[in-house]
Each structure stands twice: as C-alpha cells, then as structure tokens.
Design a protein around this motif. Structure first.
Motif, PDB file in Angstrom:
ATOM      1  N   SER A  50      35.185  54.284  80.557  1.00 36.79           N
ATOM      2  CA  SER A  50      34.674  54.575  81.768  1.00 36.79           C
ATOM      3  C   SER A  50      33.579  53.361  82.190  1.00 36.79           C
ATOM      4  N   GLY A  51      33.304  52.693  80.962  1.00 37.03           N
ATOM      5  CA  GLY A  51      32.276  51.667  81.145  1.00 37.03           C
ATOM      6  C   GLY A  51      30.793  52.298  81.130  1.00 37.03           C
ATOM      7  N   ALA A  52      30.511  53.709  80.756  1.00 36.30           N
ATOM      8  CA  ALA A  52      29.175  54.274  80.669  1.00 36.30           C
ATOM      9  C   ALA A  52      28.655  53.561  79.484  1.00 36.30           C
ATOM     10  N   PRO A  53      27.167  53.524  79.303  1.00 39.04           N
ATOM     11  CA  PRO A  53      26.511  53.233  78.026  1.00 39.04           C
ATOM     12  C   PRO A  53      26.873  54.235  76.993  1.00 39.04           C
ATOM     13  N   LEU A  54      26.650  53.497  75.802  1.00 39.40           N
ATOM     14  CA  LEU A  54      27.134  54.134  74.537  1.00 39.40           C
ATOM     15  C   LEU A  54      26.048  53.432  73.613  1.00 39.40           C
ATOM     16  N   VAL A  55      25.362  54.542  72.819  1.00 38.32           N
ATOM     17  CA  VAL A  55      24.279  54.014  72.011  1.00 38.32           C
ATOM     18  C   VAL A  55      24.446  54.771  70.405  1.00 38.32           C
ATOM     19  N   PRO A  56      24.481  53.734  69.524  1.00 34.77           N
ATOM     20  CA  PRO A  56      24.910  54.024  68.220  1.00 34.77           C
ATOM     21  C   PRO A  56      23.394  54.759  67.566  1.00 34.77           C
ATOM     22  N   VAL A  57      23.305  55.879  67.365  1.00 37.63           N
ATOM     23  CA  VAL A  57      22.240  56.548  66.563  1.00 37.63           C
ATOM     24  C   VAL A  57      22.091  56.592  65.177  1.00 37.63           C
ATOM     25  N   ALA A  58      23.249  56.536  64.356  1.00 36.26           N
ATOM     26  CA  ALA A  58      23.354  56.593  63.043  1.00 36.26           C
ATOM     27  C   ALA A  58      24.832  56.142  62.540  1.00 36.26           C
ATOM     28  N   GLY A  59      25.120  56.141  61.438  1.00 37.08           N
ATOM     29  CA  GLY A  59      26.313  55.775  60.691  1.00 37.08           C
ATOM     30  C   GLY A  59      26.465  56.569  59.458  1.00 37.08           C
ATOM     31  N   THR A  60      27.630  56.367  58.724  1.00 39.25           N
ATOM     32  CA  THR A  60      27.851  56.771  57.354  1.00 39.25           C
ATOM     33  C   THR A  60      28.102  55.658  56.302  1.00 39.25           C
ATOM     34  N   ASP A  61      28.125  55.926  55.171  1.00 41.29           N
ATOM     35  CA  ASP A  61      28.449  54.965  53.969  1.00 41.29           C
ATOM     36  C   ASP A  61      29.777  54.459  54.186  1.00 41.29           C
ATOM     37  N   THR A  62      30.862  55.148  54.813  1.00 41.73           N
ATOM     38  CA  THR A  62      32.011  54.685  54.843  1.00 41.73           C
ATOM     39  C   THR A  62      32.454  53.783  56.242  1.00 41.73           C
ATOM     40  N   GLY A  63      31.564  53.477  57.044  1.00 42.90           N
ATOM     41  CA  GLY A  63      31.755  52.602  58.164  1.00 42.90           C
ATOM     42  C   GLY A  63      31.861  53.363  59.288  1.00 42.90           C
ATOM     43  N   GLY A  64      31.735  54.619  59.458  1.00 46.43           N
ATOM     44  CA  GLY A  64      31.640  55.522  60.615  1.00 46.43           C
ATOM     45  C   GLY A  64      30.217  55.343  61.389  1.00 46.43           C
ATOM     46  N   THR A  65      30.373  55.606  62.808  1.00 49.40           N
ATOM     47  CA  THR A  65      29.257  55.491  63.353  1.00 49.40           C
ATOM     48  C   THR A  65      29.127  56.838  64.410  1.00 49.40           C
ATOM     49  N   TYR A  66      28.038  57.419  64.744  1.00 48.63           N
ATOM     50  CA  TYR A  66      27.540  58.211  65.499  1.00 48.63           C
ATOM     51  C   TYR A  66      26.875  57.471  66.963  1.00 48.63           C
ATOM     52  N   PHE A  67      27.558  57.774  67.971  1.00 50.66           N
ATOM     53  CA  PHE A  67      27.299  57.515  69.129  1.00 50.66           C
ATOM     54  C   PHE A  67      26.684  58.401  70.161  1.00 50.66           C
ATOM     55  N   ALA A  68      25.626  58.240  70.907  1.00 49.71           N
ATOM     56  CA  ALA A  68      24.991  59.030  71.939  1.00 49.71           C
ATOM     57  C   ALA A  68      25.819  58.580  73.257  1.00 49.71           C
ATOM     58  N   CYS A  69      26.045  59.539  73.970  1.00 45.45           N
ATOM     59  CA  CYS A  69      27.012  59.195  75.123  1.00 45.45           C
ATOM     60  C   CYS A  69      25.840  59.656  76.492  1.00 45.45           C
ATOM     61  N   PRO A  70      26.106  59.382  77.686  1.00 47.89           N
ATOM     62  CA  PRO A  70      25.373  59.540  78.884  1.00 47.89           C
ATOM     63  C   PRO A  70      25.264  60.994  79.223  1.00 47.89           C
ATOM     64  N   ASP A  71      26.013  61.817  78.859  1.00 44.72           N
ATOM     65  CA  ASP A  71      25.781  63.224  79.038  1.00 44.72           C
ATOM     66  C   ASP A  71      25.098  64.022  77.631  1.00 44.72           C
ATOM     67  N   GLY A  72      24.930  63.157  76.691  1.00 43.24           N
ATOM     68  CA  GLY A  72      24.219  63.756  75.623  1.00 43.24           C
ATOM     69  C   GLY A  72      25.153  64.009  74.507  1.00 43.24           C
ATOM     70  N   ALA A  73      26.335  63.937  74.772  1.00 43.89           N
ATOM     71  CA  ALA A  73      27.505  64.393  73.449  1.00 43.89           C
ATOM     72  C   ALA A  73      27.438  63.257  72.575  1.00 43.89           C
ATOM     73  N   VAL A  74      27.607  63.647  71.233  1.00 39.35           N
ATOM     74  CA  VAL A  74      27.790  62.759  70.189  1.00 39.35           C
ATOM     75  C   VAL A  74      29.264  62.479  69.748  1.00 39.35           C
ATOM     76  N   LEU A  75      29.505  61.192  69.832  1.00 40.19           N
ATOM     77  CA  LEU A  75      30.786  60.710  69.615  1.00 40.19           C
ATOM     78  C   LEU A  75      30.833  60.090  68.199  1.00 40.19           C
ATOM     79  N   TYR A  76      31.805  60.415  67.396  1.00 42.63           N
ATOM     80  CA  TYR A  76      31.730  59.756  66.124  1.00 42.63           C
ATOM     81  C   TYR A  76      33.171  58.876  66.156  1.00 42.63           C
ATOM     82  N   ALA A  77      32.969  57.706  65.690  1.00 44.85           N
ATOM     83  CA  ALA A  77      33.991  56.726  65.387  1.00 44.85           C
ATOM     84  C   ALA A  77      33.999  56.320  64.054  1.00 44.85           C
ATOM     85  N   ASP A  78      35.208  56.399  63.340  1.00 46.27           N
ATOM     86  CA  ASP A  78      35.363  56.135  61.736  1.00 46.27           C
ATOM     87  C   ASP A  78      35.596  54.559  61.968  1.00 46.27           C
ATOM     88  N   SER A  79      35.906  54.253  60.686  1.00 50.79           N
ATOM     89  CA  SER A  79      36.044  52.622  60.557  1.00 50.79           C
ATOM     90  C   SER A  79      37.453  52.308  60.544  1.00 50.79           C
TER      91      SER A  79
END
Length: 563
Positions: A50-79
C-alpha cells in the motif's frame, strides 16, 4: 472502501518503551524469547504494498524482523520470504512471544480439539527451549509482570494469532522493495477469491434495495453502489427486482462508460420476458451508437424474444462467480474503491504469471496502470517488453516502459528504456550506446519514414522531453543524463512529422528545467498554437507558425495537465 488508521508506528506502546529504557528487560526479551530490539535491520529492503509506513521495532537471531504498521499491528517477516501479522499491537505481540515461545503455526480455532492441539504444540516447542533454559516458566512470568502484560493460556494466544494472521491482507501485504514480489503467508490461510468480499458488499446493498424503496436513488446515483448491486443481482435473480433493474439499466446507459454494465443490466431485464420492456430496450439502444452496435442492434419484438435474446447474451457472463473472467472482479474492485484488495489480487497474479505469457502480462500492466500503481505496472510491462518479436512492437513497448518507469518515480530506468527504444528505431545512430543494442527481431529495422511519420515518433520525442525534465528534477540534478535526454528530444523534434500540444507542453517543461530560456519561449508559443489548432479541429505543424504573446499568456495561466 479500504482505510488506514493514521497512527504513528514509531510511537512505542508501554511494553516497548520499557524495553527501550531498561537494558535488563531488553536482554531477557531477546533471550530466550527472541524479541531483540537491537536487531531492527531486515535481511533485505521491504515495504508494504500500500505504500504505508513500516517501522522495524525488533528482530530475531535468525534474521526475522518485527515491524509496526500504521494501524498498530505487528507484522513479522522471516528471512526466507514469509510474512504475517502476528498481533494487533506490540503489547499483544510480546504477550504471544513470551507467553508461547516458539509460536507453532496455529490451527483454525474451529477445529475439534483446538485447545488440546495448541497445548501439545506449545509443550513440544518449549521442551526444546527448556534444554538450555530450565527456568523458562520463571523467566516468562517475571518478564510479563515487569512489562505489565498478562500471562494468557496457549489456546487464547493461538486463537488471537490465527485472527491476526488471517487479517494480514490486503492492508499488510509485504513486498520485496526492489523486485516488488509479495512475501508468502507464514501460516496456512487460504486466501478467499476476490469476488467473495466484493459480492458480500453487493448482497448487503441488494438486501437494502429489496427491503427499502427509499434507498433506491442513493444506490442508482452512485456508480460504485450501482455496480455492486448489479453484480449481486446477477447471481441472485428474483422476480421482484425488475422495477429496480429497469431504473438501473437506464442509469447505466445514461452514464455509458463500459458496455459490460449495460449488457449485464439488459440481460437481467430482458430475462424476465415482459412485452413492455421492448420499448425500454429500444430506447436504451437509441441513447448511444456504441450500445446499438455492440448490444442491441436488433431488439426482439416481444417478451418471448427478449427472453431468448437474454439467454444468448447470458453466455458472456459466468454462471457462477468463479466462472466469471477475473477482470470482472478487478473492475468491480476498482469501481467500488477497494484499492488495497485489488492491489493484492493483482500482485499475486503477477507473481504467479509465467514469464512467457505476454498477453497475461500486458493485461496486468494495464490493470496496475488503471489504479496508478506505476511501479507494479512497470514491472509487469518490462517482463512483457522483452518478449516482443517485431521491431515496431519492441520500440513501442520500450517507449511505454519509459513512461511507466518515469511515472513510478524512476527516471533513470526510464532513460535506460528510451535508449533501448532508440537503438531499435535508429540502430547505430551517432552517440547511441552500443550496450543498448536491441536483440534480434523478426522484421529487422523499422523504415525511418515509417516511425518518423507516425504517432510513434511523436510519442518517443515527447517521452524524451518528459524524462529530461524528470531527470533534471532529481536530487542531484542528473545533469549530464538530463542533457543527453534533452538533446535526443531536440534531434527527434527535427526528424518527426507529427506534432501536437502535448509534445510542446513537454518540450516547454524540459527546456525550463534545463535553463534553455530561448527554446522554452519558442515551445510555449508552439504549445499555444497547437492547442488552438486542436480546438479548431485540425492538426498543428510547425510550418503553421506560432501564437502571439497574448495567446501564450492565456495558456500559461491554465493549470498544467500531468502526462
């Protein structure tokens, strides 16, 4: 209609603020619960579709990342290219990750034995962790208490995770920011077909139309609501709908923009087989020559004939929603403002399209362009361009590719596409880049007179001016590249034999961007003259002369129309 809640994803919740201010808590969250606020760099550049902002807030030791989305939801992306929303907030994400470390994939809460299955999966995941963290239970309860979070049963956490993950699309669809391909779902959630949410809206509106006649005008007056109800009525035909459908058909004909809507409404009306509707369809036929030519050239004389006509034309549509051509639903999504739902559908289709399917890629490029997602349109079109087998088609497609890249905000890629276009049109032209040599094509070189004297030459020249202005507007000015594009545009202007106001509008803008004051004034006069010629119904040629300063001033006062 899709909406984003305008929250600041960089604003921490209470628990995240504590982690940032308390290194001891941050260390315990990082190990063994794998929420490390020091790991905010993902393995690759990503963005929301959508082009909405995405802010990384934390990660894992295997390369995954937790992102905060505009509605407050947390999106997890693995490596490895998988992603899903895991919680509605950072606090809920921490309750999940600390309360159920290992996070086994959640089954559907409606599955028999759900709680037992979740408990067994959580116990298995924790057994591995306990081998090196024997006091896991104590660490969990202490960290949750210190963060002010609740300790919840695994079944509750898994049900919440299932709901969050199921809501990942369309608003939180994650893309590789370079290739623009979508990340795959982390959990096994079947994505519903596009028609399902669209028809659900239509059925709700159709129920209102059937129960409340006072709602008719609001539906008929709004294109989105009208189309939504029309498609719902198509798959739920009732005798009592005929009076409303007659009005809908009239409104579709009055606002005729796509014959598909008129045809569908006409089929529904004619299918009732009423003699009195013969006159209505004749009137509809006479409102527009295209309607007469494409749909209603010969209106049957009676109700039985209408019924037969409707049965014949019903074959243009699917008997079920799944049997409709997929572009039926993309058009309905576009018209009803379901932008992110449509975008997600098209991205998934593009990701799944075979790289040799030129027709499919062309349709997708057009669909993205209609919704002004020029980056995805450029991606689809570039895949199609390299499949072209004739010099004319290849040159035309490279020119179109340049326009899409420019509109996507990538003038450097647009200039690359234009150089490839020119190598097809004028192979070996002095100053051309040998590295841009075109691949072998069936019909060889295009005769010079052919492209110079047709619209292709004019469009290529115009796009060179557009790209020159876009390059000049970049942060570093791209001076040499902008000048090269501009010089080529000037050369083309002296070669082509077709001209219009858009060409001179682009030429004037480029000249101004590059500080070519004398030519900017010349192009402004020609632009004004070309506009006047077009208003009078004939084409402009430079031999016709230029307009005076008064006419130029009149045109200059008009707002620019983006290309």
């Amino acid at each position: 209609m899709d909406h984003h809640v305008p929250l600041d994803p960089a604003a921490p919740g209470r628990a995240l603020a504590l982690l940032r201010s308390r290194p001891d808590l941050a260390a315990r969250a990082a190990f063994p619960f794998r929420f490390d606020i020091a790991r905010t760099r993902h393995v690759e550049e990503v963005r929301l579709a959508s082009g909405a902002p995405l802010v990384p807030v934390a990660g894992t030791d295997t390369g995954g990342t937790y992102f905060a989305c505009p509605d407050g939801a947390v999106l997890y992306a693995d490596s490895e290219g998988g992603a899903a929303v895991i919680a509605a907030s950072v606090d809920e994400a921490l309750e999940l990750l600390v309360g159920m470390p290992g996070c086994p994939p959640p089954p559907d809460p409606a599955t028999p034995g759900f709680a037992e299955t979740v408990a067994a999966g959580a116990a298995e995941a924790e057994a591995e962790i306990r081998e090196y963290v024997p006091d896991l239970d104590e660490q969990r309860s202490t960290l949750l208490a210190d963060l002010g979070l609740a300790q919840r049963p695994p079944a509750e956490l898994a049900a919440r995770l299932h709901r969050a993950a199921a809501a990942t699309e369309p608003e939180h669809l994650l893309l590789n920011a370079v290739e623009l391909c979508a990340y795959q779902p982390l959990f096994a959630h079947e994505r519903p077909p596009l028609w399902e949410p669209l028809l659900a809206e239509g059925r709700t509106r159709l129920a209102l139309v059937r129960s409340d006649r006072s709602a008719w005008e609001a539906v008929l007056a709004d294109t989105a609501r009208r189309w939504s109800v029309l498609h719902a009525a198509h798959f739920d035909r009732q005798e009592g709908d005929l009076p409303f459908l007659r009005l809908l058909l009239v409104r579709e004909a009055e606002e005729f923009s796509m014959h598909e809507g008129v045809r569908r409404a006409a089929v529904l009306v004619a299918g009732h087989g009423r003699d009195e509707d013969v006159a209505l369809l004749e009137r509809i036929r006479d409102t527009d020559s295209d309607i007469a030519r494409m749909l209603l050239e010969d209106v049957p004389a009676d109700g039985d004939g209408l019924r037969r006509w409707a049965a014949g034309h019903d074959g243009f549509f699917g008997a079920t929603p799944d049997e409709e051509h997929w572009t039926t639903w993309t058009e309905l999504a576009r018209r009803t403002g379901r932008t992110e739902l449509l975008r997600a559908e098209l991205i998934h289709r593009l990701d799944a399209t075979a790289p040799w399917d030129a027709a499919g890629l062309g349709v997708l490029a057009t669909q993205f362009e209609l919704m002004e997602d020029f980056a995805q349109a450029a991606r689809a079109h570039r895949m199609r361009t390299v499949l072209q087998e004739t010099a004319w088609d290849l040159a035309s497609d490279w020119r179109d590719q340049a326009a899409l890249d420019r509109q996507a905000g990538n003038p450097v890629a647009a200039w690359d596409a234009l150089r490839r276009c020119m190598e097809v049109l004028e192979p070996g032209r002095p100053g051309a880049d040998a590295a841009m040599a075109a691949p072998a094509v069936q019909d060889g070189d295009i005769p010079a007179a052919r492209w110079r004297g047709y619209g292709l030459g004019r469009m290529v020249a115009e796009e060179h001016f557009e790209v020159a202005a876009a390059l000049a507007a970049t942060a570093d000015g791209a001076g040499a590249t902008a000048r090269a594009a501009y010089d080529t545009a000037l050369w083309l202007l002296g070669e082509i034999t077709m001209f219009d106001s858009d060409l001179y509008r682009a030429a004037r803008a480029a000249a101004r961007s590059l500080g070519d004051v004398e030519r900017a004034e010349e192009f402004a006069r020609r632009h004004a003259r070309a506009l006047r010629c077009e208003d009078d119904g004939y084409s402009y040629h430079p031999d016709d002369g230029d307009d005076d300063e008064e006419a130029v001033a009149e045109v200059e006062g008009q707002p620019e129309v983006p290309s």
